[in-house]
Each structure stands twice: as structure tokens, then as C-alpha cells.
Design a protein around this motif. Structure first.
Motif: not given
Length: 395
Positions: A305-306, A308-309, A383
Motif C-alpha cells: 500500500a505504501r 502504491i501511495f 493506497a
């Protein structure tokens, strides 16, 4: 864990595959910086010209007046006392008397100010002609507007009347009013455009008070308000028969204008924040929504997720970096234009932009940080996308 190179490549790839969105994002950032750079430069120029006219070529950093009566009568001893105060660069006495100037059928009541022609700092800025000579008892400097109203120019002769004493019993005496033919040596502008200046020694001799002054103008080693206020306090302690005020406390014009400039700067900063944050947030948010399936695929192949962030935040970083550089170039061109064609030019008061590093750095940092902060919200939403729900077409 993905390498920064991969994250950067994906950020750039997703940015350029929608050229219209990229152009709109860049336009928002470029326009904000291009607006802020000349705005900051012109406001700094306005402040600098105001200080030049009202302080350097005006009434100085500290103004000393008599606590009682009309004049300070200490003479050289008082001047030497003030000069010994730390931070004082120069002190000049002015002798101001009520009077009038007439030429033909034109007549104007004005304050006649006696100045020291040899002084380092004079309370006016010469717009045309030449300065007074130390031994010239028949030269006068007139404000530009006063000269136009009276229809006189350089080297014309005018008649000057001066009230040498204000006590009633002396006004009735012939010696209470002086009449003098004067020759216009020069013209002064801006704050003194309706004033008249003559040799101070000449006026003092006519009044019979050689050491008298209506006001003492103190010029400090720098223009900081703290130093001016400290000097004013030291003067009042050393000369209790006088009152002293710093430039900010003495002049309502300077105080109001400085506060107004600060308000305009804050409003302009707010406008830039809105002008950048809304389009960046909206366009990147729409892009994040449109890419939910791609985001889910990235998550399915192992992107965290980070990561994608940071892919989506990287887009904001790229837009911000390129946009502020292009905006600074446009802003520089506008600043050069305003240098050649000032936004205000009247009576020797000319507002030209001040070109310094902060002229560019502050707007660039402000807009870049706003772009990144606005872009972080869509990046956070990207994210948070649930890949399982998206891939199953539940949404």
C-alpha cells in the motif's frame, strides 16, 4: 519491496499517458508561480520605495520634537549627545516656519523648511534642478505640484514670506514677517510635492535663534523597527525635554501601508494555495478513481500500500518540480518587464520589483509544497483501494 526506480518509472508512466491531465496540472502550478513571483517582487519594491521616500529621503528612522513649545533650542550640544547613542548614523535639525510663496497672481500658503544643504540625508528627493548651496540665501526648492500650480519652473523668481515669530506682539511688528525674493533652484517630489525648502542657516539667522530646530531627524545604521525604538527611548532618557518616536510609530502613512502590504501578501498567498490545491486535488483524485483496476493489479502482484501511495505521490512531486521551474521562468520574464515598465511612476515615487533569491524561492516552495500536499490525498486514497473488491467487480 519495489525499488525507487520502479516506483518512479510507474509514476512517470501513469502521468504522461494522459497528456490533457498533465497539461492542466502543469498549467495550474505554472500559473500560480508566475503570478506569485512578480507579485512578491512588486510588493517588496513598493515597501523599499516607501522606506526610501519616507525614511532615507524623508524624516529618518527617529523623529525628535520638543516636549513643550515650538522649537528645540539645545543646539550643537544636543546633536552631539544624540550622535553618541549606539546605532545613530546621523542627526539633522530642521527649522520649519509658516510662510507663503507667490508668483504673479498665484499665491500658496506653505511650510518653509530650513535644511542643511551639506547634510548626508535630506528630507526630500530632488526631481529636477540642483541642490541648494550652503552659502545660497536666495535659493529655494519647490515641490513639483506646488510649482505647477504656481506656474513656475527652474531659475524662475518667486516671492517668499516667512512668519519669523508667532507671538502676537511680534507679528504686529514689521520684523515679525520676512519678505524675500527667491530663485527656484530645484523641484522635489512625492511626499514633499507641496512643500518649500531653503537654507536652514539663512532661516535661523533671520529668526535670531541660530541653534533652534523644529524637529531633529535621526538616521539609524539599519531600518529595523527594534533599533529605531531603542534609539527613541535612549533619546528621551538623554534629553527629557524632547519626545522621540520611531518611524513606524510616528507616521500613520508608513504604518498603514506596511500593514496593507502584509495583508495583500497574505491574500495573494491564500489565492495561490487555492489556485493550486483545487485543480491538483481534483485531477489526481479523478485519475486515482479511474485507475482502481490498475491499482488492484499492482497490489495483486506484490506492491504494498505504501508503494502504491508513493507512485501516486510521485506524480504530484514531478508535476510540482517541473511546474515551479517553468513558472519561475515565466515569473522572471514578468519581473524584467515590470523593471522596464513600472506598475507605478509618479512624482519620483517609482515602484520597481526587487529581484532577490527570496523573490523566487518563497513562491516556488509555497506552490511546490501545496502541490505535494494536495497530491498526497489522492495518493492515500489510491493506497486504500481494496484489490479483491475491485477485481471481482463488486464496486
Amino acid at each position: 519491496m519495489q525499488s525507487p526506480r520502479v516506483i518512479g518509472f510507474l509514476a512517470a508512466r501513469t502521468l504522461v499517458d494522459k497528456p490533457l491531465s498533465l497539461v492542466l496540472l502543469l498549467l495550474a502550478v505554472v500559473a500560480a508561480v508566475a503570478f506569485q513571483v512578480p507579485n512578491v517582487a512588486n510588493l517588496a519594491g513598493y515597501r523599499a520605495e516607501l522606506f526610501q521616500q519616507e525614511i532615507a529621503a524623508g524624516y529618518g528612522h527617529v523623529r525628535v520634537r520638543p516636549r513643550r513649545g515650538e522649537r528645540i533650542k539645545g543646539g550643537p550640544d544636543q546633536l552631539n549627545t544624540i550622535r553618541r547613542i549606539p546605532g545613530v548614523a546621523a542627526v539633522e535639525p530642521l527649522l520649519i516656519l509658516p510662510g507663503a510663496v507667490n508668483h504673479g497672481t498665484h499665491f500658496a500658503v506653505v511650510g518653509i523648511t530650513g535644511v542643511n544643504p551639506a547634510a548626508q540625508h535630506r528630507p526630500y528627493e530632488l526631481a529636477a534642478g540642483r541642490e541648494l548651496d550652503a552659502k545660497d540665501d536666495h535659493g529655494i526648492l519647490l515641490g513639483q505640484r506646488l510649482a505647477r500650480k504656481m506656474g513656475v519652473g527652474l531659475d524662475d523668481q518667486v516671492d517668499m514670506q516667512v512668519l519669523l515669530a508667532t507671538r502676537p506682539r511680534l507679528v504686529l511688528d514689521d520684523q515679525g514677517v520676512g519678505h524675500y525674493p527667491m530663485v527656484v533652484r530645484g523641484l522635489v517630489g512625492f511626499a514633499n510635492t507641496d512643500q518649500a525648502f531653503v537654507n536652514r542657516d539663512f532661516l535661523a539667522t533671520e529668526t535670531g535663534e541660530l541653534g533652534a530646530a523644529s524637529i531633529l531627524l535621526i538616521h539609524a545604521t539599519d531600518s529595523s523597527l527594534e533599533l529605531s525604538r531603542r534609539i527613541a527611548a535612549d533619546v528621551e532618557r538623554a534629553l527629557p525635554e524632547t519626545t522621540a518616536l520611531a518611524w513606524f510609530d510616528d507616521s500613520r502613512l508608513i504604518r498603514s501601508t506596511v500593514q496593507a502590504i502584509g495583508a495583500v501578501e497574505r491574500i495573494a498567498n491564500g489565492m495561490s494555495l487555492v489556485a493550486v490545491s483545487i485543480p491538483v486535488l481534483a485531477l489526481l483524485y479523478i485519475d486515482a478513481l479511474a485507475r482502481r483496476r490498475q491499482i488492484s493489479l499492482l497490489a495483486a502482484i506484490g506492491f504494498r500500500a505504501r508503494e502504491i501511495f508513493f507512485i501516486f505521490l510521485g506524480k504530484a512531486l514531478m508535476v510540482g518540480a517541473v511546474g515551479v521551474v517553468l513558472g519561475a521562468a515565466v515569473g522572471y520574464a514578468l519581473v524584467r518587464y515590470f523593471v522596464a515598465y513600472p506598475i507605478y511612476d509618479y512624482e519620483k515615487f517609482v515602484i520597481r520589483p526587487v529581484l532577490t533569491a527570496s523573490t523566487f524561492l518563497f513562491p516556488m516552495l509555497l506552490v511546490f509544497c501545496t502541490t505535494v500536499i494536495a497530491g498526497s490525498i489522492p495518493a492515500w486514497l489510491a493506497a486504500k483501494v481494496d484489490p479483491s473488491a475491485t477485481l471481482r467487480r463488486i464496486e
